[in-house]
Design a protein around this motif. Structure first.
Motif, PDB file in Angstrom:
ATOM      1  N   GLU A   1      12.838  -8.639  27.114  1.00  0.00           N
ATOM      2  CA  GLU A   1      13.019  -8.376  25.687  1.00  0.00           C
ATOM      3  C   GLU A   1      13.078  -6.879  25.385  1.00  0.00           C
ATOM      4  O   GLU A   1      13.380  -6.492  24.258  1.00  0.00           O
ATOM      5  CB  GLU A   1      11.857  -8.993  24.891  1.00  0.00           C
ATOM      6  CG  GLU A   1      11.781 -10.495  24.983  1.00  0.00           C
ATOM      7  CD  GLU A   1      10.542 -11.046  24.299  1.00  0.00           C
ATOM      8  OE1 GLU A   1      10.511 -12.276  24.075  1.00  0.00           O
ATOM      9  OE2 GLU A   1       9.612 -10.270  23.995  1.00  0.00           O
TER      10      GLU A   1
ATOM     11  N   ASP B   1      -2.692 -13.631  15.414  1.00  0.00           N
ATOM     12  CA  ASP B   1      -2.966 -15.064  15.314  1.00  0.00           C
ATOM     13  C   ASP B   1      -4.317 -15.316  14.652  1.00  0.00           C
ATOM     14  O   ASP B   1      -4.429 -16.154  13.743  1.00  0.00           O
ATOM     15  CB  ASP B   1      -2.926 -15.699  16.703  1.00  0.00           C
ATOM     16  CG  ASP B   1      -3.226 -17.188  16.666  1.00  0.00           C
ATOM     17  OD1 ASP B   1      -2.430 -17.953  16.107  1.00  0.00           O
ATOM     18  OD2 ASP B   1      -4.292 -17.590  17.202  1.00  0.00           O
TER      19      ASP B   1
ATOM     20  N   LEU C   1      -0.999  -9.694  19.674  1.00  0.00           N
ATOM     21  CA  LEU C   1      -0.602 -11.061  19.349  1.00  0.00           C
ATOM     22  C   LEU C   1      -1.827 -11.929  19.076  1.00  0.00           C
ATOM     23  O   LEU C   1      -1.813 -12.776  18.167  1.00  0.00           O
ATOM     24  CB  LEU C   1       0.233 -11.650  20.493  1.00  0.00           C
ATOM     25  CG  LEU C   1       1.546 -10.918  20.780  1.00  0.00           C
ATOM     26  CD1 LEU C   1       2.246 -11.531  21.990  1.00  0.00           C
ATOM     27  CD2 LEU C   1       2.466 -10.952  19.562  1.00  0.00           C
TER      28      LEU C   1
ATOM     29  N   ARG D   1      14.979 -19.380  17.558  1.00  0.00           N
ATOM     30  CA  ARG D   1      13.540 -19.154  17.434  1.00  0.00           C
ATOM     31  C   ARG D   1      13.073 -18.079  18.408  1.00  0.00           C
ATOM     32  O   ARG D   1      12.269 -17.214  18.070  1.00  0.00           O
ATOM     33  CB  ARG D   1      12.788 -20.469  17.695  1.00  0.00           C
ATOM     34  CG  ARG D   1      11.285 -20.360  17.468  1.00  0.00           C
ATOM     35  CD  ARG D   1      10.637 -21.726  17.397  1.00  0.00           C
ATOM     36  NE  ARG D   1      10.897 -22.520  18.595  1.00  0.00           N
ATOM     37  CZ  ARG D   1      11.644 -23.613  18.621  1.00  0.00           C
ATOM     38  NH1 ARG D   1      12.256 -24.021  17.518  1.00  0.00           N
ATOM     39  NH2 ARG D   1      11.814 -24.301  19.743  1.00  0.00           N
ATOM     40  N   SER D   2      13.595 -18.090  19.612  1.00  0.00           N
ATOM     41  CA  SER D   2      13.246 -17.093  20.612  1.00  0.00           C
ATOM     42  C   SER D   2      13.660 -15.697  20.173  1.00  0.00           C
ATOM     43  O   SER D   2      12.934 -14.723  20.369  1.00  0.00           O
ATOM     44  CB  SER D   2      13.900 -17.444  21.951  1.00  0.00           C
ATOM     45  OG  SER D   2      13.628 -16.458  22.921  1.00  0.00           O
ATOM     46  N   ASN D   3      14.847 -15.602  19.550  1.00  0.00           N
ATOM     47  CA  ASN D   3      15.324 -14.302  19.072  1.00  0.00           C
ATOM     48  C   ASN D   3      14.424 -13.750  17.969  1.00  0.00           C
ATOM     49  O   ASN D   3      14.156 -12.541  17.927  1.00  0.00           O
ATOM     50  CB  ASN D   3      16.760 -14.421  18.562  1.00  0.00           C
ATOM     51  CG  ASN D   3      17.758 -14.616  19.691  1.00  0.00           C
ATOM     52  OD1 ASN D   3      17.479 -14.279  20.848  1.00  0.00           O
ATOM     53  ND2 ASN D   3      18.922 -15.166  19.372  1.00  0.00           N
ATOM     54  N   ARG D   4      13.987 -14.636  17.075  1.00  0.00           N
ATOM     55  CA  ARG D   4      13.086 -14.204  16.016  1.00  0.00           C
ATOM     56  C   ARG D   4      11.759 -13.724  16.583  1.00  0.00           C
ATOM     57  O   ARG D   4      11.201 -12.720  16.127  1.00  0.00           O
ATOM     58  CB  ARG D   4      12.854 -15.341  15.013  1.00  0.00           C
ATOM     59  CG  ARG D   4      14.029 -15.612  14.086  1.00  0.00           C
ATOM     60  CD  ARG D   4      13.580 -16.403  12.869  1.00  0.00           C
ATOM     61  NE  ARG D   4      12.988 -17.674  13.242  1.00  0.00           N
ATOM     62  CZ  ARG D   4      13.681 -18.799  13.411  1.00  0.00           C
ATOM     63  NH1 ARG D   4      14.999 -18.795  13.276  1.00  0.00           N
ATOM     64  NH2 ARG D   4      13.065 -19.919  13.724  1.00  0.00           N
ATOM     65  N   GLN D   5      11.260 -14.436  17.585  1.00  0.00           N
ATOM     66  CA  GLN D   5       9.998 -14.046  18.203  1.00  0.00           C
ATOM     67  C   GLN D   5      10.132 -12.698  18.915  1.00  0.00           C
ATOM     68  O   GLN D   5       9.230 -11.852  18.842  1.00  0.00           O
ATOM     69  CB  GLN D   5       9.543 -15.135  19.181  1.00  0.00           C
ATOM     70  CG  GLN D   5       9.129 -16.425  18.502  1.00  0.00           C
ATOM     71  CD  GLN D   5       8.886 -17.557  19.489  1.00  0.00           C
ATOM     72  OE1 GLN D   5       9.276 -17.479  20.649  1.00  0.00           O
ATOM     73  NE2 GLN D   5       8.236 -18.615  19.023  1.00  0.00           N
ATOM     74  N   SER D   6      11.252 -12.507  19.579  1.00  0.00           N
ATOM     75  CA  SER D   6      11.493 -11.234  20.271  1.00  0.00           C
ATOM     76  C   SER D   6      11.578 -10.088  19.272  1.00  0.00           C
ATOM     77  O   SER D   6      11.017  -9.011  19.498  1.00  0.00           O
ATOM     78  CB  SER D   6      12.787 -11.308  21.087  1.00  0.00           C
ATOM     79  OG  SER D   6      12.698 -12.285  22.100  1.00  0.00           O
TER      80      SER D   6
ATOM     81  N   HIS E   1      10.226  -9.998  16.359  1.00  0.00           N
ATOM     82  CA  HIS E   1       8.895  -9.780  15.799  1.00  0.00           C
ATOM     83  C   HIS E   1       8.039  -8.956  16.750  1.00  0.00           C
ATOM     84  O   HIS E   1       7.343  -8.023  16.319  1.00  0.00           O
ATOM     85  CB  HIS E   1       8.226 -11.122  15.516  1.00  0.00           C
ATOM     86  CG  HIS E   1       6.859 -10.991  14.921  1.00  0.00           C
ATOM     87  ND1 HIS E   1       6.626 -10.402  13.703  1.00  0.00           N
ATOM     88  CD2 HIS E   1       5.637 -11.360  15.399  1.00  0.00           C
ATOM     89  CE1 HIS E   1       5.331 -10.415  13.438  1.00  0.00           C
ATOM     90  NE2 HIS E   1       4.709 -10.987  14.452  1.00  0.00           N
ATOM     91  N   ARG E   2       8.088  -9.272  18.024  1.00  0.00           N
ATOM     92  CA  ARG E   2       7.306  -8.499  18.992  1.00  0.00           C
ATOM     93  C   ARG E   2       7.781  -7.052  19.043  1.00  0.00           C
ATOM     94  O   ARG E   2       6.980  -6.125  19.196  1.00  0.00           O
ATOM     95  CB  ARG E   2       7.378  -9.157  20.376  1.00  0.00           C
ATOM     96  CG  ARG E   2       6.507 -10.395  20.501  1.00  0.00           C
ATOM     97  CD  ARG E   2       6.425 -10.881  21.934  1.00  0.00           C
ATOM     98  NE  ARG E   2       7.625 -11.578  22.339  1.00  0.00           N
ATOM     99  CZ  ARG E   2       7.796 -12.902  22.237  1.00  0.00           C
ATOM    100  NH1 ARG E   2       6.838 -13.645  21.712  1.00  0.00           N
ATOM    101  NH2 ARG E   2       8.916 -13.473  22.646  1.00  0.00           N
TER     102      ARG E   2
END
Length: 341
Positions: A293, A230, A226, A15-20, A22-23
Protein backbone atom coordinates in the motif's frame (compact mmCIF):
# COMPACT_ATOMS: atom_id res chain seq x y z
CA UNK A 1 -45.25 -5.94 -10.51
CA UNK A 2 -42.43 -3.84 -9.10
CA UNK A 3 -39.55 -5.22 -7.17
CA UNK A 4 -37.26 -3.53 -4.69
CA UNK A 5 -33.59 -4.00 -5.24
CA UNK A 6 -31.48 -4.74 -2.23
CA UNK A 7 -28.58 -2.31 -1.85
CA UNK A 8 -25.36 -3.47 -3.37
CA UNK A 9 -22.63 -4.50 -1.01
CA UNK A 10 -19.31 -2.74 -1.56
CA UNK A 11 -17.02 -4.82 -3.68
CA UNK A 12 -13.98 -6.20 -1.84
CA UNK A 13 -11.61 -4.22 -4.08
CA UNK A 14 -13.43 -0.94 -3.38
CA UNK A 15 -13.48 -1.64 0.34
CA UNK A 16 -9.78 -2.48 0.27
CA UNK A 17 -9.01 0.77 -1.56
CA UNK A 18 -10.89 2.78 1.04
CA UNK A 19 -9.03 1.04 3.84
CA UNK A 20 -5.69 1.69 2.14
CA UNK A 21 -6.56 5.37 1.65
CA UNK A 22 -7.57 5.61 5.29
CA UNK A 23 -4.31 4.09 6.49
CA UNK A 24 -2.40 6.50 4.26
CA UNK A 25 -4.30 9.40 5.83
CA UNK A 26 -3.40 8.13 9.30
CA UNK A 27 0.25 7.87 8.31
CA UNK A 28 0.21 11.40 6.95
CA UNK A 29 -1.33 12.76 10.15
CA UNK A 30 1.23 11.03 12.35
CA UNK A 31 4.09 12.15 10.13
CA UNK A 32 2.81 15.73 10.27
CA UNK A 33 3.01 15.62 14.06
CA UNK A 34 6.44 13.97 14.04
CA UNK A 35 7.98 16.38 11.53
CA UNK A 36 6.39 19.39 13.24
CA UNK A 37 7.94 18.38 16.55
CA UNK A 38 11.33 17.74 14.97
CA UNK A 39 11.22 21.17 13.34
CA UNK A 40 10.38 22.70 16.72
CA UNK A 41 13.51 21.09 18.20
CA UNK A 42 15.62 22.79 15.53
CA UNK A 43 13.93 26.16 16.09
CA UNK A 44 14.17 25.88 19.87
CA UNK A 45 17.87 25.02 19.67
CA UNK A 46 18.34 28.14 17.52
CA UNK A 47 16.51 30.23 20.18
CA UNK A 48 13.71 31.08 17.74
CA UNK A 49 11.21 29.37 20.04
CA UNK A 50 11.49 30.22 23.73
CA UNK A 51 9.93 29.17 27.00
CA UNK A 52 8.89 25.67 28.01
CA UNK A 53 8.22 23.10 25.32
CA UNK A 54 7.07 19.49 25.70
CA UNK A 55 7.36 17.23 22.67
CA UNK A 56 4.90 14.56 21.54
CA UNK A 57 7.40 12.40 19.63
CA UNK A 58 6.51 8.73 20.14
CA UNK A 59 2.90 9.29 21.15
CA UNK A 60 1.51 10.28 17.73
CA UNK A 61 -0.76 7.25 17.43
CA UNK A 62 -2.83 8.36 20.42
CA UNK A 63 -3.71 11.85 19.18
CA UNK A 64 -4.32 10.74 15.60
CA UNK A 65 -6.27 7.58 16.43
CA UNK A 66 -8.52 9.20 19.03
CA UNK A 67 -9.35 12.21 16.86
CA UNK A 68 -10.56 9.84 14.13
CA UNK A 69 -13.39 8.88 16.47
CA UNK A 70 -14.48 12.46 17.18
CA UNK A 71 -16.81 14.74 15.26
CA UNK A 72 -16.46 18.46 14.63
CA UNK A 73 -19.11 19.08 17.30
CA UNK A 74 -17.19 17.24 20.00
CA UNK A 75 -14.87 19.15 22.33
CA UNK A 76 -11.23 18.38 23.08
CA UNK A 77 -9.38 19.39 26.25
CA UNK A 78 -5.65 18.84 26.25
CA UNK A 79 -2.48 18.97 28.35
CA UNK A 80 0.72 21.01 28.09
CA UNK A 81 2.03 18.33 25.68
CA UNK A 82 -0.60 19.24 23.11
CA UNK A 83 1.03 20.00 19.76
CA UNK A 84 -0.01 16.57 18.47
CA UNK A 85 -3.56 16.92 19.77
CA UNK A 86 -3.96 20.30 18.09
CA UNK A 87 -2.58 19.14 14.74
CA UNK A 88 -4.71 15.99 14.78
CA UNK A 89 -7.75 18.11 15.60
CA UNK A 90 -7.13 20.15 12.47
CA UNK A 91 -5.54 23.29 13.87
CA UNK A 92 -3.27 24.48 11.01
CA UNK A 93 0.47 24.06 11.46
CA UNK A 94 0.86 27.71 10.45
CA UNK A 95 -1.33 28.90 13.34
CA UNK A 96 0.47 26.67 15.83
CA UNK A 97 3.93 27.68 14.63
CA UNK A 98 3.00 31.37 14.86
CA UNK A 99 1.87 30.71 18.42
CA UNK A 100 5.22 29.07 19.20
CA UNK A 101 6.89 32.23 17.91
CA UNK A 102 4.63 34.40 20.08
CA UNK A 103 3.08 36.14 17.09
CA UNK A 104 -0.34 37.78 16.86
CA UNK A 105 -1.43 35.36 14.11
CA UNK A 106 -0.98 32.39 16.44
CA UNK A 107 -4.00 30.32 17.44
CA UNK A 108 -3.90 32.01 20.87
CA UNK A 109 -2.80 35.38 19.46
CA UNK A 110 0.74 34.75 20.66
CA UNK A 111 -0.29 34.84 24.32
CA UNK A 112 -0.11 31.14 25.12
CA UNK A 113 2.92 29.67 23.44
CA UNK A 114 3.64 25.96 23.40
CA UNK A 115 1.54 25.01 26.44
CA UNK A 116 -1.63 26.98 25.71
CA UNK A 117 -2.83 26.27 22.19
CA UNK A 118 -6.49 27.11 21.72
CA UNK A 119 -8.99 27.11 18.84
CA UNK A 120 -12.61 27.68 19.77
CA UNK A 121 -13.76 27.27 16.14
CA UNK A 122 -12.54 23.67 16.21
CA UNK A 123 -13.75 23.21 19.80
CA UNK A 124 -10.16 22.67 20.89
CA UNK A 125 -10.18 24.06 24.42
CA UNK A 126 -6.50 24.23 24.86
CA UNK A 127 -3.59 22.93 26.78
CA UNK A 128 -3.22 23.48 30.50
CA UNK A 129 0.03 24.04 32.37
CA UNK A 130 -1.50 22.63 35.56
CA UNK A 131 -1.18 18.85 35.79
CA UNK A 132 -4.74 17.51 35.65
CA UNK A 133 -6.12 21.03 35.27
CA UNK A 134 -8.08 20.16 32.15
CA UNK A 135 -10.11 17.39 33.78
CA UNK A 136 -12.67 19.50 35.67
CA UNK A 137 -12.94 21.82 32.66
CA UNK A 138 -13.82 18.83 30.49
CA UNK A 139 -16.40 17.68 33.03
CA UNK A 140 -17.96 21.16 32.92
CA UNK A 141 -18.20 21.09 29.12
CA UNK A 142 -19.76 17.61 29.24
CA UNK A 143 -22.21 18.70 31.95
CA UNK A 144 -23.27 21.71 29.87
CA UNK A 145 -23.96 19.44 26.90
CA UNK A 146 -25.98 17.05 29.01
CA UNK A 147 -28.04 19.84 30.59
CA UNK A 148 -28.82 21.42 27.21
CA UNK A 149 -29.54 18.09 25.49
CA UNK A 150 -26.77 18.40 22.91
CA UNK A 151 -25.69 15.02 21.54
CA UNK A 152 -21.95 15.44 21.62
CA UNK A 153 -19.07 14.41 23.83
CA UNK A 154 -16.00 15.95 25.39
CA UNK A 155 -12.66 14.18 25.08
CA UNK A 156 -10.03 14.95 27.70
CA UNK A 157 -6.39 13.94 27.31
CA UNK A 158 -4.16 13.70 30.38
CA UNK A 159 -1.07 11.81 31.52
CA UNK A 160 -0.42 9.12 34.10
CA UNK A 161 0.91 11.81 36.45
CA UNK A 162 -2.49 13.50 36.43
CA UNK A 163 -4.04 10.21 37.54
CA UNK A 164 -2.53 10.87 40.97
CA UNK A 165 -4.13 14.31 41.23
CA UNK A 166 -7.35 15.01 43.06
CA UNK A 167 -8.81 16.55 39.90
CA UNK A 168 -8.89 13.14 38.24
CA UNK A 169 -10.70 11.39 41.08
CA UNK A 170 -13.20 14.21 41.58
CA UNK A 171 -13.89 14.34 37.85
CA UNK A 172 -14.18 10.57 37.48
CA UNK A 173 -16.56 10.31 40.42
CA UNK A 174 -18.88 13.11 39.30
CA UNK A 175 -18.78 12.06 35.64
CA UNK A 176 -19.86 8.54 36.56
CA UNK A 177 -22.40 9.76 39.11
CA UNK A 178 -24.01 12.16 36.60
CA UNK A 179 -23.44 9.91 33.57
CA UNK A 180 -21.65 12.68 31.67
CA UNK A 181 -20.77 12.32 27.97
CA UNK A 182 -17.06 12.32 28.71
CA UNK A 183 -14.24 10.35 27.09
CA UNK A 184 -11.20 10.23 29.38
CA UNK A 185 -7.97 9.37 27.55
CA UNK A 186 -5.00 8.71 29.82
CA UNK A 187 -1.71 8.86 27.92
CA UNK A 188 0.32 6.54 30.12
CA UNK A 189 3.89 7.07 28.93
CA UNK A 190 5.23 5.47 32.14
CA UNK A 191 6.71 8.67 33.56
CA UNK A 192 5.18 11.58 35.47
CA UNK A 193 7.84 14.09 34.52
CA UNK A 194 10.87 12.14 35.82
CA UNK A 195 9.08 9.73 38.15
CA UNK A 196 8.44 6.18 36.92
CA UNK A 197 4.85 4.94 37.15
CA UNK A 198 5.72 2.18 39.64
CA UNK A 199 7.27 4.77 41.95
CA UNK A 200 4.14 6.91 42.23
CA UNK A 201 1.29 4.40 41.78
CA UNK A 202 0.82 1.32 43.96
CA UNK A 203 -1.51 -0.16 41.32
CA UNK A 204 -0.06 0.44 37.85
CA UNK A 205 -3.10 -0.90 35.97
CA UNK A 206 -4.78 2.46 35.57
CA UNK A 207 -7.73 1.13 33.59
CA UNK A 208 -8.50 -1.25 36.44
CA UNK A 209 -8.44 1.61 38.93
CA UNK A 210 -10.64 3.82 36.76
CA UNK A 211 -13.20 1.02 36.53
CA UNK A 212 -13.68 1.31 40.29
CA UNK A 213 -15.64 4.50 39.60
CA UNK A 214 -18.18 2.55 37.57
CA UNK A 215 -16.84 3.66 34.21
CA UNK A 216 -16.31 1.40 31.22
CA UNK A 217 -12.51 1.20 31.07
CA UNK A 218 -9.87 -0.69 29.19
CA UNK A 219 -6.19 -0.50 28.24
CA UNK A 220 -5.04 0.01 24.65
CA UNK A 221 -1.75 -0.43 22.78
CA UNK A 222 -0.99 3.25 22.34
CA UNK A 223 1.78 2.54 19.82
CA UNK A 224 -0.67 1.10 17.27
CA UNK A 225 -2.79 3.80 15.63
CA UNK A 226 -5.29 1.27 14.26
CA UNK A 227 -5.83 -0.22 17.71
CA UNK A 228 -6.21 3.27 19.16
CA UNK A 229 -8.76 4.27 16.54
CA UNK A 230 -10.78 1.10 17.04
CA UNK A 231 -10.84 1.51 20.83
CA UNK A 232 -11.69 5.21 20.60
CA UNK A 233 -14.57 4.55 18.20
CA UNK A 234 -16.03 1.89 20.47
CA UNK A 235 -15.68 4.16 23.50
CA UNK A 236 -17.18 7.15 21.68
CA UNK A 237 -20.13 5.06 20.55
CA UNK A 238 -20.72 4.01 24.14
CA UNK A 239 -20.61 7.59 25.38
CA UNK A 240 -22.98 8.77 22.64
CA UNK A 241 -25.37 5.92 23.44
CA UNK A 242 -25.78 7.29 26.96
CA UNK A 243 -23.60 4.78 28.79
CA UNK A 244 -21.82 7.51 30.72
CA UNK A 245 -18.10 8.29 30.76
CA UNK A 246 -15.55 5.89 29.26
CA UNK A 247 -11.88 5.63 30.18
CA UNK A 248 -9.07 4.55 27.87
CA UNK A 249 -5.57 3.90 29.17
CA UNK A 250 -3.27 4.45 26.21
CA UNK A 251 -0.04 2.61 26.94
CA UNK A 252 2.48 4.67 25.05
CA UNK A 253 5.96 6.19 25.41
CA UNK A 254 7.63 9.51 24.71
CA UNK A 255 10.95 9.15 22.92
CA UNK A 256 12.21 12.55 24.06
CA UNK A 257 12.72 13.96 27.54
CA UNK A 258 9.86 15.44 29.53
CA UNK A 259 10.67 18.91 28.24
CA UNK A 260 13.47 20.67 26.39
CA UNK A 261 14.95 21.60 29.79
CA UNK A 262 15.02 17.99 31.00
CA UNK A 263 18.43 16.19 30.90
CA UNK A 264 16.55 12.84 30.92
CA UNK A 265 18.84 11.06 33.38
CA UNK A 266 16.12 8.94 34.97
CA UNK A 267 15.58 6.51 32.05
CA UNK A 268 17.82 3.73 30.86
CA UNK A 269 18.91 4.13 27.23
CA UNK A 270 18.10 0.48 26.55
CA UNK A 271 14.51 1.12 27.63
CA UNK A 272 14.20 4.04 25.22
CA UNK A 273 15.62 1.98 22.35
CA UNK A 274 13.24 -0.88 23.17
CA UNK A 275 10.28 1.45 22.76
CA UNK A 276 11.73 3.04 19.63
CA UNK A 277 11.49 -0.39 18.01
CA UNK A 278 7.72 0.04 18.37
CA UNK A 279 7.69 3.48 16.71
CA UNK A 280 3.99 4.08 15.81
CA UNK A 281 4.85 5.98 12.62
CA UNK A 282 7.29 3.46 11.20
CA UNK A 283 5.18 0.58 12.45
CA UNK A 284 2.23 1.64 10.30
CA UNK A 285 4.50 2.44 7.36
CA UNK A 286 6.04 -1.02 7.58
CA UNK A 287 2.63 -2.71 7.60
CA UNK A 288 1.58 -0.67 4.58
CA UNK A 289 4.74 -1.56 2.66
CA UNK A 290 4.22 -5.26 3.41
CA UNK A 291 0.65 -4.94 2.11
CA UNK A 292 1.97 -3.11 -0.97
CA UNK A 293 0.00 0.00 0.00
CA UNK A 294 3.06 2.27 0.28
CA UNK A 295 6.02 2.59 -2.06
CA UNK A 296 9.30 4.38 -1.43
CA UNK A 297 8.31 6.93 -4.07
CA UNK A 298 4.98 7.64 -2.36
CA UNK A 299 6.68 7.97 1.04
CA UNK A 300 9.22 10.43 -0.38
CA UNK A 301 6.45 12.48 -1.98
CA UNK A 302 4.57 12.58 1.32
CA UNK A 303 7.69 13.67 3.22
CA UNK A 304 8.41 16.39 0.65
CA UNK A 305 4.85 17.71 0.90
CA UNK A 306 4.99 17.88 4.70
CA UNK A 307 8.43 19.51 4.61
CA UNK A 308 7.10 22.23 2.29
CA UNK A 309 4.08 22.71 4.56
CA UNK A 310 6.36 23.27 7.56
CA UNK A 311 8.66 25.56 5.57
CA UNK A 312 5.63 27.71 4.77
CA UNK A 313 4.51 27.67 8.41
CA UNK A 314 7.92 28.81 9.66
CA UNK A 315 8.17 31.53 7.02
CA UNK A 316 4.67 32.78 7.85
CA UNK A 317 5.52 32.83 11.56
CA UNK A 318 8.70 34.78 10.84
CA UNK A 319 6.78 37.38 8.86
CA UNK A 320 3.81 37.62 11.21
CA UNK A 321 3.41 40.72 13.41
CA UNK A 322 3.81 40.81 17.14
CA UNK A 323 0.89 42.01 19.20
CA UNK A 324 0.84 45.82 19.57
CA UNK A 325 1.80 47.06 23.02
CA UNK A 326 -1.51 48.93 23.31
CA UNK A 327 -3.36 45.58 23.06
CA UNK A 328 -1.51 43.87 25.90
CA UNK A 329 -4.40 44.29 28.37
CA UNK A 330 -6.96 43.07 25.85
CA UNK A 331 -8.69 39.89 27.09
CA UNK A 332 -7.10 40.41 30.53
CA UNK A 333 -9.69 42.74 32.07
CA UNK A 334 -13.37 43.09 31.28
CA UNK A 335 -14.34 46.08 29.13
CA UNK A 336 -16.03 48.85 31.04
CA UNK A 337 -19.75 48.90 30.40
CA UNK A 338 -20.82 51.91 28.36
CA UNK A 339 -23.69 52.68 30.76
CA UNK A 340 -21.49 52.73 33.82
CA UNK A 341 -20.87 56.30 35.14
Amino acid sequence: MSTTRSPRKPRPAARSNRQSAHRLALLESMLRVRRFEERCVELYSAARIRGFMHLYIGEEAVAVGVNEALTDDDAVVSTYREHGHALARGVPAEAIMAEMFGKATGCSHGRGGSMHLFDVGRRFYGGNAIVGGGLPLAAGLALADRMTGRNRLTCCFFGDGAFAEGEFHETANLAALWELPLLLVCENNLYAMGTALARHQAQTDLALRAAAYGMVSWAVDGMDVLAVEDAARRAAEGVRAGSGPHFLEMRTYRFRAHSMYDPDRYRDKAEIEHWRERDPVEGLARRMREAKELTDKARTALEDRLSAELDDAVEAADQAPEEPVEDLLKYVTSPVEASRP
